[in-house]
Design an enzyme around this catalytic site. Sequence first.
Site, mmCIF file in Angstrom:
data_model
loop_
_atom_site.group_PDB
_atom_site.id
_atom_site.type_symbol
_atom_site.label_atom_id
_atom_site.label_comp_id
_atom_site.label_asym_id
_atom_site.label_seq_id
_atom_site.Cartn_x
_atom_site.Cartn_y
_atom_site.Cartn_z
ATOM 1 N N LYS A 122 5.022 64.153 -20.177
ATOM 2 C CA LYS A 122 3.669 63.891 -19.899
ATOM 3 C C LYS A 122 2.828 64.737 -20.675
ATOM 4 O O LYS A 122 3.037 65.994 -20.898
ATOM 5 C CB LYS A 122 3.882 64.169 -18.392
ATOM 6 C CG LYS A 122 2.909 63.702 -17.562
ATOM 7 C CD LYS A 122 2.967 64.015 -16.195
ATOM 8 C CE LYS A 122 2.126 63.144 -15.361
ATOM 9 N NZ LYS A 122 1.944 63.991 -13.938
HETATM 10 C C1 E4P Z 1 0.224 62.037 -11.380
HETATM 11 O O1 E4P Z 1 1.119 62.330 -12.265
HETATM 12 C C2 E4P Z 1 -0.351 63.504 -10.741
HETATM 13 O O2 E4P Z 1 0.775 64.489 -10.758
HETATM 14 C C3 E4P Z 1 -1.055 63.229 -9.183
HETATM 15 O O3 E4P Z 1 -0.761 61.890 -8.900
HETATM 16 C C4 E4P Z 1 -2.089 63.895 -8.897
HETATM 17 O O4 E4P Z 1 -2.627 63.720 -7.562
HETATM 18 P P1 E4P Z 1 -3.550 64.563 -6.822
HETATM 19 O O5 E4P Z 1 -4.840 64.248 -7.398
HETATM 20 O O6 E4P Z 1 -3.402 64.187 -5.385
HETATM 21 O O7 E4P Z 1 -3.201 65.940 -7.181
#
Ligand code: E4P
Length: 217
Positions: free
Chosen positions: A83
């Site tokens: 990522k």
């Molecule tokens: C995606 O990969 C992120 O980790 C995640 O969906 C972020 O979500 P949040 O905005 O609820 O922290």
Amino acid sequence: MKIFLDTANLDELKKAASWGIVDGVTTNPSLIAKEGIKIEEQVARICDIIDGDISAEVVATEAKAMIVEGTALAKIHKNIVVKLPLTRDGIQAAAEFSKEGIRTNVTLCFSPAQALLAAKAGAYIISPFVGRLEDIAQLGMELIESICTIYGNYGYTTQVLAASLRSPLHVAQAAEIGADIGTMPFKTLDMMFNHPLTDKGLETFLKDYAKAFAEKK
Ligand code: E4P
């Protein structure tokens, strides 16, 4: 739509895995930090629980260092997806990984133009954040829709992962638009089961059945 869990918590992952409907996992540095265990160790444990794509995020901010860190993460397990943040360096690293056949998830996407860059770089997944856009009063689902249209126009194979989904409604809307994947916290997945008519209907079925057979005794 594939369902991913957005967590690094092993108890949540085990519980959701027991339901047989989890296709993969996304993590981020904040979620890993919450568990207090180094990313290499924690994602290896996650790979033992869920057999699907597991996103592990780099914390380096320069392309060269991202490549070193991402290469090490990819070696942990065949299901690891590296990522990378949607920055100039992140896109550069994604393009390099794509040449090497290493799968990437480009994260922190908040505009269709950014998503186009990720597709051009050969990203395996793009992660547009719905909830965080709504936090600043912008329409998160419109972003998912635009990206699906753009990718469809040119046949990009980058999968659209609707991220930051915070309610069952978000999940259903992302699926309706045609996102390839939806990632959500355990709480959101758990809430997807709930409907008062299901509870009421089941209660009636069980009562009727018990009554009928109690009367025949
Ligand atoms: C995606 O990969 C992120 O980790 C995640 O969906 C972020 O979500 P949040 O905005 O609820 O922290």
